[in-house]
Motif scaffolding. Structure first.
Motif, PDB file in Angstrom:
ATOM      1  N   ILE A   1      71.449  38.969  17.933  1.00 65.99           N
ATOM      2  CA  ILE A   1      72.566  39.747  18.469  1.00 65.99           C
ATOM      3  C   ILE A   1      72.265  41.246  18.337  1.00 65.99           C
ATOM      4  CG2 ILE A   1      75.058  40.192  18.365  1.00 65.99           C
ATOM      5  CD1 ILE A   1      74.273  37.261  18.987  1.00 65.99           C
ATOM      6  N   LEU A   2      72.336  41.946  19.465  1.00 64.34           N
ATOM      7  CA  LEU A   2      72.123  43.398  19.483  1.00 64.34           C
ATOM      8  C   LEU A   2      73.432  44.172  19.350  1.00 64.34           C
ATOM      9  CD1 LEU A   2      69.575  43.753  22.424  1.00 64.34           C
ATOM     10  CD2 LEU A   2      69.088  43.879  19.979  1.00 64.34           C
ATOM     11  N   GLN A   3      74.498  43.660  19.977  1.00 61.20           N
ATOM     12  CA  GLN A   3      75.752  44.404  20.061  1.00 61.20           C
ATOM     13  C   GLN A   3      76.916  43.436  20.178  1.00 61.20           C
ATOM     14  OE1 GLN A   3      76.124  47.574  23.164  1.00 61.20           O
ATOM     15  NE2 GLN A   3      77.684  46.215  24.021  1.00 61.20           N
ATOM     16  N   GLY A   4      78.042  43.806  19.607  1.00 58.09           N
ATOM     17  CA  GLY A   4      79.248  42.994  19.725  1.00 58.09           C
ATOM     18  C   GLY A   4      79.204  41.777  18.816  1.00 58.09           C
ATOM     19  N   THR A   5      80.113  40.863  19.065  1.00 57.52           N
ATOM     20  CA  THR A   5      80.217  39.638  18.281  1.00 57.52           C
ATOM     21  C   THR A   5      80.253  38.447  19.234  1.00 57.52           C
ATOM     22  OG1 THR A   5      81.433  40.757  16.527  1.00 57.52           O
ATOM     23  CG2 THR A   5      81.610  38.359  16.604  1.00 57.52           C
TER      24      THR A   5
ATOM     25  N   ALA B   1      83.605  27.079  14.707  1.00 52.64           N
ATOM     26  CA  ALA B   1      83.377  28.337  15.419  1.00 52.64           C
ATOM     27  C   ALA B   1      82.844  29.355  14.418  1.00 52.64           C
ATOM     28  CB  ALA B   1      84.679  28.831  16.039  1.00 52.64           C
ATOM     29  N   THR B   2      81.658  29.896  14.677  1.00 51.87           N
ATOM     30  CA  THR B   2      81.042  30.876  13.782  1.00 51.87           C
ATOM     31  C   THR B   2      80.821  32.172  14.548  1.00 51.87           C
ATOM     32  OG1 THR B   2      79.895  29.104  12.594  1.00 51.87           O
ATOM     33  CG2 THR B   2      79.086  31.337  12.244  1.00 51.87           C
ATOM     34  N   ASP B   3      81.296  33.287  13.971  1.00 56.34           N
ATOM     35  CA  ASP B   3      81.116  34.603  14.572  1.00 56.34           C
ATOM     36  C   ASP B   3      79.839  35.239  14.059  1.00 56.34           C
ATOM     37  OD1 ASP B   3      84.641  35.407  14.331  1.00 56.34           O
ATOM     38  OD2 ASP B   3      83.541  34.421  15.946  1.00 56.34           O
ATOM     39  N   TYR B   4      79.024  35.763  14.984  1.00 51.60           N
ATOM     40  CA  TYR B   4      77.789  36.463  14.634  1.00 51.60           C
ATOM     41  C   TYR B   4      77.857  37.861  15.217  1.00 51.60           C
ATOM     42  CZ  TYR B   4      75.813  31.900  13.489  1.00 51.60           C
ATOM     43  OH  TYR B   4      75.577  30.669  12.940  1.00 51.60           O
ATOM     44  N   GLY B   5      77.595  38.860  14.387  1.00 53.41           N
ATOM     45  CA  GLY B   5      77.598  40.246  14.830  1.00 53.41           C
ATOM     46  C   GLY B   5      76.189  40.791  14.915  1.00 53.41           C
ATOM     47  N   PRO B   6      76.060  42.074  15.204  1.00 51.24           N
ATOM     48  CA  PRO B   6      74.744  42.695  15.388  1.00 51.24           C
ATOM     49  C   PRO B   6      73.841  42.527  14.165  1.00 51.24           C
ATOM     50  CG  PRO B   6      76.500  44.212  16.002  1.00 51.24           C
ATOM     51  CD  PRO B   6      77.149  43.023  15.361  1.00 51.24           C
ATOM     52  N   GLY B   7      72.565  42.274  14.448  1.00 49.45           N
ATOM     53  CA  GLY B   7      71.575  42.188  13.378  1.00 49.45           C
ATOM     54  C   GLY B   7      71.347  40.791  12.847  1.00 49.45           C
ATOM     55  N   VAL B   8      72.054  39.805  13.371  1.00 51.39           N
ATOM     56  CA  VAL B   8      71.836  38.417  12.954  1.00 51.39           C
ATOM     57  C   VAL B   8      71.641  37.551  14.186  1.00 51.39           C
ATOM     58  CG1 VAL B   8      73.112  38.609  10.792  1.00 51.39           C
ATOM     59  CG2 VAL B   8      74.294  37.862  12.845  1.00 51.39           C
ATOM     60  N   GLY B   9      71.298  36.323  13.952  1.00 51.35           N
ATOM     61  CA  GLY B   9      71.110  35.379  15.042  1.00 51.35           C
ATOM     62  C   GLY B   9      71.080  33.975  14.502  1.00 51.35           C
ATOM     63  N   TRP B  10      70.579  33.059  15.315  1.00 48.51           N
ATOM     64  CA  TRP B  10      70.540  31.669  14.905  1.00 48.51           C
ATOM     65  C   TRP B  10      69.438  30.942  15.651  1.00 48.51           C
ATOM     66  CZ3 TRP B  10      74.573  33.756  17.772  1.00 48.51           C
ATOM     67  CH2 TRP B  10      74.658  33.339  19.096  1.00 48.51           C
ATOM     68  N   PRO B  11      68.960  29.826  15.079  1.00 52.11           N
ATOM     69  CA  PRO B  11      68.003  28.979  15.795  1.00 52.11           C
ATOM     70  C   PRO B  11      68.749  28.010  16.710  1.00 52.11           C
ATOM     71  CG  PRO B  11      68.329  28.128  13.588  1.00 52.11           C
ATOM     72  CD  PRO B  11      69.147  29.395  13.693  1.00 52.11           C
ATOM     73  N   GLU B  12      68.071  27.577  17.763  1.00 55.17           N
ATOM     74  CA  GLU B  12      68.593  26.558  18.661  1.00 55.17           C
ATOM     75  C   GLU B  12      67.524  25.480  18.774  1.00 55.17           C
ATOM     76  OE1 GLU B  12      71.420  29.347  21.447  1.00 55.17           O
ATOM     77  OE2 GLU B  12      69.327  29.118  22.056  1.00 55.17           O
ATOM     78  N   ASP B  13      67.741  24.364  18.052  1.00 53.92           N
ATOM     79  CA  ASP B  13      66.741  23.294  18.026  1.00 53.92           C
ATOM     80  C   ASP B  13      67.282  22.046  18.710  1.00 53.92           C
ATOM     81  OD1 ASP B  13      68.498  22.123  16.207  1.00 53.92           O
ATOM     82  OD2 ASP B  13      67.221  22.515  14.473  1.00 53.92           O
ATOM     83  N   ARG B  14      66.542  20.956  18.604  1.00 56.81           N
ATOM     84  CA  ARG B  14      66.930  19.719  19.304  1.00 56.81           C
ATOM     85  C   ARG B  14      68.275  19.171  18.843  1.00 56.81           C
ATOM     86  NH1 ARG B  14      62.622  18.043  15.921  1.00 56.81           N
ATOM     87  NH2 ARG B  14      63.367  16.708  14.255  1.00 56.81           N
ATOM     88  N   ASN B  15      68.764  19.620  17.698  1.00 55.29           N
ATOM     89  CA  ASN B  15      70.057  19.162  17.189  1.00 55.29           C
ATOM     90  C   ASN B  15      71.208  20.081  17.591  1.00 55.29           C
ATOM     91  OD1 ASN B  15      68.928  16.915  15.747  1.00 55.29           O
ATOM     92  ND2 ASN B  15      68.134  18.396  14.286  1.00 55.29           N
ATOM     93  N   THR B  16      70.911  21.151  18.312  1.00 56.31           N
ATOM     94  CA  THR B  16      71.935  22.121  18.697  1.00 56.31           C
ATOM     95  C   THR B  16      72.651  21.679  19.974  1.00 56.31           C
ATOM     96  OG1 THR B  16      70.654  23.937  17.739  1.00 56.31           O
ATOM     97  CG2 THR B  16      72.352  24.529  19.338  1.00 56.31           C
ATOM     98  N   THR B  17      73.962  21.517  19.874  1.00 54.27           N
ATOM     99  CA  THR B  17      74.838  21.297  21.017  1.00 54.27           C
ATOM    100  C   THR B  17      75.990  22.269  20.827  1.00 54.27           C
ATOM    101  OG1 THR B  17      74.219  18.977  21.190  1.00 54.27           O
ATOM    102  CG2 THR B  17      76.269  19.637  22.256  1.00 54.27           C
TER     103      THR B  17
END
Length: 124
Positions: free
Chosen positions: A73-77, A86-102
């Motif tokens: 995430i570069l900007q915003g939430t 529901a998980t909020d992510y703001g600037p400077g973080v991110g998440w993986p998206e793997d085969r278990n991600t829906t």
């Protein structure tokens, strides 16, 4: 070490994702992985900038089977909806998206949310 982001989770009872709206996707770069890595013929590494306007949705609910990636995430939430949470992510973080991600994504904020998305996809 102070953090300039929020990471909050809330349990929700239903996994209903509206259709995509208010989303702009800009392709930044691709690499054909066939010549780079044995066994990767027909695949490419893709980097995109995704902007979700306030009230926007990146849906409907989708998975990442056969399409792993990561998001930063570069900007915003951005609110990530998966497994009833529901998980909020703001600037400077991110998440993986793997085969278990829906999941599906939305911008509940008041400014555009911008992410960099990198994934491996089949050649079109």
């Amino acid at each position: 070490m102070p953090h300039d982001y929020t990471e909050q989770s809330t349990k929700i009872n239903e996994q209903v994702a509206p259709e995509t709206k208010g989303v702009t996707v800009k392709l930044l770069s691709t690499v054909d992985l066939g010549p780079e890595i044995k066994g990767m013929a027909g695949r490419k590494l893709r980097m995109r900038m995704v902007t979700i306007e306030p009230g926007g949705v990146f849906g409907p609910i989708h998975d990442h089977k056969d399409r792993p990636g990561t998001v930063y995430i570069l900007q915003g939430t951005i609110t990530d909806h998966r497994n009833g949470i529901a998980t909020d992510y703001g600037p400077g973080v991110g998440w993986p998206e793997d085969r278990n991600t829906t999941h599906w994504l939305e911008n509940r904020g008041t400014i555009p949310a911008v992410e960099i998305s990198v994934d491996i996809v089949r050649q079109e």
